[in-house]
Enzyme design. Structure first.
Site, PDB file in Angstrom:
ATOM      1  N   PRO A  93      -2.025  20.693 -30.304  1.00 57.17           N
ATOM      2  CA  PRO A  93      -3.347  20.919 -29.695  1.00 57.17           C
ATOM      3  C   PRO A  93      -4.470  20.897 -30.725  1.00 57.17           C
ATOM      4  CG  PRO A  93      -1.946  22.888 -29.510  1.00 57.17           C
ATOM      5  CD  PRO A  93      -1.114  21.826 -30.147  1.00 57.17           C
ATOM      6  N   GLU A 120       5.171  28.305 -32.635  1.00 54.98           N
ATOM      7  CA  GLU A 120       3.744  28.351 -33.022  1.00 54.98           C
ATOM      8  C   GLU A 120       3.310  27.068 -33.734  1.00 54.98           C
ATOM      9  OE1 GLU A 120       1.637  30.828 -32.020  1.00 54.98           O
ATOM     10  OE2 GLU A 120       3.451  31.354 -30.928  1.00 54.98           O
ATOM     11  N   ARG A 158       3.071   0.822 -21.676  1.00 57.29           N
ATOM     12  CA  ARG A 158       2.558  -0.027 -20.591  1.00 57.29           C
ATOM     13  C   ARG A 158       1.576  -1.085 -21.110  1.00 57.29           C
ATOM     14  NH1 ARG A 158      -2.059   1.495 -18.335  1.00 57.29           N
ATOM     15  NH2 ARG A 158      -1.495   1.017 -16.189  1.00 57.29           N
ATOM     16  N   ASP A 173      -7.656  -1.377 -15.912  1.00 58.48           N
ATOM     17  CA  ASP A 173      -7.479   0.071 -15.945  1.00 58.48           C
ATOM     18  C   ASP A 173      -8.764   0.783 -16.319  1.00 58.48           C
ATOM     19  OD1 ASP A 173      -4.808  -0.091 -15.485  1.00 58.48           O
ATOM     20  OD2 ASP A 173      -4.188   0.281 -17.552  1.00 58.48           O
TER      21      ASP A 173
HETATM   22  N1  ADE Z   1       1.599  20.626 -28.112  1.00 53.07           N
HETATM   23  C1  ADE Z   1       1.201  21.729 -27.442  1.00 53.07           C
HETATM   24  N2  ADE Z   1       0.068  21.504 -26.779  1.00 53.07           N
HETATM   25  C2  ADE Z   1      -0.282  20.202 -27.024  1.00 53.07           C
HETATM   26  C3  ADE Z   1      -1.367  19.386 -26.625  1.00 53.07           C
HETATM   27  N3  ADE Z   1      -2.342  19.828 -25.839  1.00 53.07           N
HETATM   28  N4  ADE Z   1      -1.386  18.119 -27.081  1.00 53.07           N
HETATM   29  C4  ADE Z   1      -0.420  17.674 -27.901  1.00 53.07           C
HETATM   30  N5  ADE Z   1       0.623  18.393 -28.306  1.00 53.07           N
HETATM   31  C5  ADE Z   1       0.698  19.651 -27.882  1.00 53.07           C
END
Ligand code: ADE
Length: 228
Positions: A93, A120, A158, A173
């Protein structure tokens, strides 16, 4: 012709990713060997008999962190097996946002290695010294990188020439032209429950239809921008 793309995935739970090669466009591309997918489990590279891959964070705090050694060994095993280091992506994230433009550039690679974190996250030394690109699929936290990797692999595969039965179909797309969304689509029946298909689509005038679609795509894009 471009050589087939090899995708190595380092993941503790490959079962989360496997369904993408069981049905649909990605599965057909896999059956036709348009790409190769192989999973590498960090537990196979752990240093102890318990196959430990995580440990408590230095400095304290909640949760566990994936350790350096099993991941480094997995990268080394992939490199030895392929004779290529590969372009290495870490799903997290904290990464840059994955976009269609990124999918378009990644499909040009011949060897991708995707690391999926759990707990984590992974020891920062892996990110600093082994990873080329940290990617997020959105501003939310998943339980692990596997689902995110599945999203990225699907979006890339794809785009492989020949992956779609109707080759041109991804050209329309959403996002294929800058940040423009796709236009609306209609199919049979022409009228249902009093709901009609826009007349222009039956005009037979391809230029007019193309203009209408472009206009609709612009309106959708503007509306969504306003909402977000
Ligand atoms: N791992 C945990 N959350 C994630 C996300 N939002 N994007 C990519 N990998 C992740």
């Amino acid at each position: 012709m471009k050589s087939k793309i090899v995708i190595d995935v380092i993941a503790l739970i490959p079962e989360i990713i496997l369904p993408i090669i069981e049905d649909g466009v990605v599965s057909r591309a896999h059956d036709r060997s348009l790409f190769e997918l192989r999973f590498w489990n960090p537990r196979d590279y752990s240093l102890d008999n318990h196959h430990t891959v995580d440990a408590r964070p230095f400095g304290g705090g909640p949760g566990m962190v994936m350790m350096y050694e099993p991941l480094k060994k997995a990268f080394d095993a992939i490199e030895a097996f392929r004779g290529s280091r590969g372009y290495r992506i870490y799903m997290s994230p904290q990464g840059g946002l994955f976009r269609q433009s990124m999918a378009r550039s990644l499909v040009e690679e011949t060897h991708l290695v995707i690391l999926c974190g759990r707990y984590e996250g992974v020891d920062q030394r892996i990110i600093d010294h082994e990873i080329d690109l940290e990617l997020s699929i959105g501003d939310y936290v998943l339980s692990g990188g596997e689902l995110a990797a599945a999203v990225v692999i699907d979006a890339i595969v794809r785009l492989i020439p020949d992956a779609m039965s109707n080759e041109a179909s991804h050209l329309n797309d959403s996002f294929s032209e800058g940040d423009l969304l796709d236009h609306p689509h209609y199919t049979r029946p022409r009228e249902i429950n009093g709901l009609k298909v826009p007349e222009v689509l039956f005009s037979g005038d391809h230029q007019k239809i193309a203009m209408w679609r472009q206009e609709q795509a612009h309106q959708k894009t503007i509306l969504r921008k306003k909402r977000s």
